[in-house]
Design a protein around this motif. Structure first.
Motif, PDB file in Angstrom:
ATOM      1  N   GLN A  23      41.630  45.934  58.521  1.00 53.65           N
ATOM      2  CA  GLN A  23      41.952  46.134  59.933  1.00 53.65           C
ATOM      3  C   GLN A  23      40.732  46.591  60.718  1.00 53.65           C
ATOM      4  O   GLN A  23      40.530  46.176  61.871  1.00 53.65           O
ATOM      5  CB  GLN A  23      43.090  47.150  60.076  1.00 53.65           C
ATOM      6  N   ALA A  24      39.907  47.421  60.113  1.00 56.01           N
ATOM      7  CA  ALA A  24      38.680  47.863  60.778  1.00 56.01           C
ATOM      8  C   ALA A  24      37.732  46.696  61.008  1.00 56.01           C
ATOM      9  O   ALA A  24      37.054  46.620  62.049  1.00 56.01           O
ATOM     10  CB  ALA A  24      37.997  48.947  59.949  1.00 56.01           C
TER      11      ALA A  24
ATOM     12  N   THR B 199      39.733  37.207  70.369  1.00 60.37           N
ATOM     13  CA  THR B 199      40.962  37.872  69.946  1.00 60.37           C
ATOM     14  C   THR B 199      41.492  37.218  68.667  1.00 60.37           C
ATOM     15  O   THR B 199      41.676  36.000  68.614  1.00 60.37           O
ATOM     16  CB  THR B 199      42.040  37.782  71.035  1.00 60.37           C
TER      17      THR B 199
ATOM     18  N   GLU C 138      36.406  41.788  66.865  1.00 58.68           N
ATOM     19  CA  GLU C 138      36.885  41.561  68.229  1.00 58.68           C
ATOM     20  C   GLU C 138      35.986  42.254  69.247  1.00 58.68           C
ATOM     21  O   GLU C 138      35.664  41.686  70.300  1.00 58.68           O
ATOM     22  CB  GLU C 138      38.327  42.065  68.372  1.00 58.68           C
ATOM     23  N   LYS C 139      35.564  43.453  68.939  1.00 58.88           N
ATOM     24  CA  LYS C 139      34.687  44.195  69.852  1.00 58.88           C
ATOM     25  C   LYS C 139      33.332  43.522  69.981  1.00 58.88           C
ATOM     26  O   LYS C 139      32.777  43.410  71.081  1.00 58.88           O
ATOM     27  CB  LYS C 139      34.518  45.627  69.352  1.00 58.88           C
TER      28      LYS C 139
ATOM     29  N   TYR D  87      38.665  43.521  61.468  1.00 54.12           N
ATOM     30  CA  TYR D  87      39.223  42.758  62.579  1.00 54.12           C
ATOM     31  C   TYR D  87      38.841  43.395  63.916  1.00 54.12           C
ATOM     32  O   TYR D  87      38.410  42.709  64.852  1.00 54.12           O
ATOM     33  CB  TYR D  87      40.751  42.696  62.479  1.00 54.12           C
ATOM     34  N   GLU D  88      38.997  44.693  64.002  1.00 51.41           N
ATOM     35  CA  GLU D  88      38.726  45.399  65.259  1.00 51.41           C
ATOM     36  C   GLU D  88      37.242  45.351  65.609  1.00 51.41           C
ATOM     37  O   GLU D  88      36.876  45.143  66.775  1.00 51.41           O
ATOM     38  CB  GLU D  88      39.204  46.842  65.153  1.00 51.41           C
TER      39      GLU D  88
END
Length: 400
Positions: free
Chosen positions: A325-326, A338, A332-333, A328-329
């Motif tokens: 999850q980190a 997205t 995206e940043k 993915y985030e």
């Protein structure tokens, strides 16, 4: 065509033509796969001496260079399950530099590979992405094996290591543990490089060996044809799960609303870094690159079989970098794109299907026919296919 009568070890022109019709691929990949099957009737791989490769190199350089040159310190490079590689130093009059000694590498195909790919595509992609990512410089290509026994490229030698010194890991970087301190520095670069690749304007580069698919589902269907065709060409037995997965992938293709240059093998083991500063110095193995959905790479690098647990014993690190999850985030940043989780699930299934094709089918066929220098390694790699099939089964059950 009578399936029982097909001899995949000695493919007929009629069968080859039927595969080309059933699974239309990009023009360059169709050429490569067709050539593979046509060569399958030829002789098995025989060891190529260092002297032979150096003679081939001299032939290529004499054709490319207008000045005197000297090849020094040629030696075999270890690693890699698909290509033969030789390091050497070239004493030459480099354009724009003058007389210099440049470390270089020969990267040549065997008679048949676990991943049959295009040296032209690899050459073009590496040359193009050099403006945004650290990659080895590419110098020359012997696209059709005019000088070398098989198609080859010549690129610059990249400094660095693929894993920390003294660390033992599985083949091709599976489960490589960089340790918490090195991981922290590498992970930031890792995600930033992936974001740069996927947001780069590839239209301004010479990528003539890549087809530009239409938006929608064309980018997926053409790429699925690639791997379905290879399964038909190389598999030695029917696996109903693979047929089911191919049908599911065909029936559930998500829409592609932008095209990115996709690396195709973005993971630990395919980059080098220097240990004194933990800086990624080169991204390698661009042979599976194509134009498609950025989710393809993001899903690939978060597959569990490229991951390992952190020191707490419970946090799974995607490709040994950071929690999924980190990642993915962070992506995206860094990219402004997205991530759609449903699309990630799709490509997790696609990538598992592709991995099974590579290790179970294309790992078997060249080894069985004696077409590669890595027959023992490919036979060992085949065993990895069954945990992959188990994951593929579980993902198909999960998505329903």
């Amino acid at each position: 065509m009578d399936v029982a009568a097909i001899d995949k070890n000695h493919p007929s022109p009629k069968w080859i033509a039927s595969l080309r019709k059933r699974f239309p691929c990009e023009k360059e990949m169709d050429r490569i796969f067709t050539r593979k099957l046509q060569r399958r009737n030829g002789p098995s791989y025989s060891p190529v001496s260092l002297e032979t490769l150096c003679a081939s190199l001299h032939s290529l350089l004499a054709n490319e260079l207008k000045d005197t040159f000297e090849v020094r310190d040629a030696k075999w490079l270890s690693g890699g399950a698909s290509k033969l590689q030789v390091a050497f130093k070239l004493d030459w009059n480099q354009p724009g530099v003058g007389r210099t000694i440049t470390p270089m590498v020969i990267r040549m195909e065997p008679a048949e590979s676990i991943v049959e790919t295009s040296r032209l595509r690899e050459f073009q992609v590496i040359r193009a992405v050099g403006e945004i990512l650290p990659v080895p410089p590419v110098y020359w290509i012997d696209q059709d094996g005019t000088h070398f026994p098989y198609p080859a490229i010549i690129y610059g030698f990249a400094e660095g290591v693929a894993k920390p010194s003294g660390v033992v890991s599985n083949v091709t970087g599976l489960g490589t543990n960089f340790g918490p301190e090195v991981r922290k520095v590498l992970a930031k670069q890792y995600v930033e490089h992936l974001a740069k690749l996927h947001t780069w304007d590839w239209r301004k580069a010479d990528l003539s060996s890549l087809d530009v698919p239409a938006l929608g589902t064309d980018a997926i269907s053409m790429h699925l044809n690639w791997w379905e065709r290879i399964w038909e060409e190389d598999s030695n037995r029917d696996i109903p799960l693979m047929r089911l997965a191919a049908i599911w992938l065909r029936d559930n293709m998500p829409t592609v609303d932008r095209l990115s240059l996709v690396h195709g093998d973005f993971r630990a083991g395919n980059f080098l870094y220097t240990e004194h500063d933990d800086r990624i110095t080169a991204w390698l193995d661009w042979e599976l690159a194509y134009l498609g959905d950025f989710h393809y790479d993001v899903a690939f690098t978060t597959l569990p079989y490229f991951s390992h647990y952190s020191e707490d014993g419970s946090t799974l690190l995607a490709s040994g970098m950071m929690p999924v999850q980190a990642l993915y985030e962070a992506f995206e940043k860094a990219s402004g794109l997205t991530i759609d989780q449903k699309t990630i699930d799709y490509y997790h299934i696609f990538q598992s299907y592709r991995t099974a094709v590579i290790v179970i089918a294309s790992g078997y066929r060249p080894a069985r026919n004696g077409k590669t220098h890595q027959d023992l390694l490919l036979t060992w790699v085949m065993g990895l296919g069954y945990p992959v099939l188990a994951y593929l089964r579980d993902k198909l059950e999960e998505v329903g």
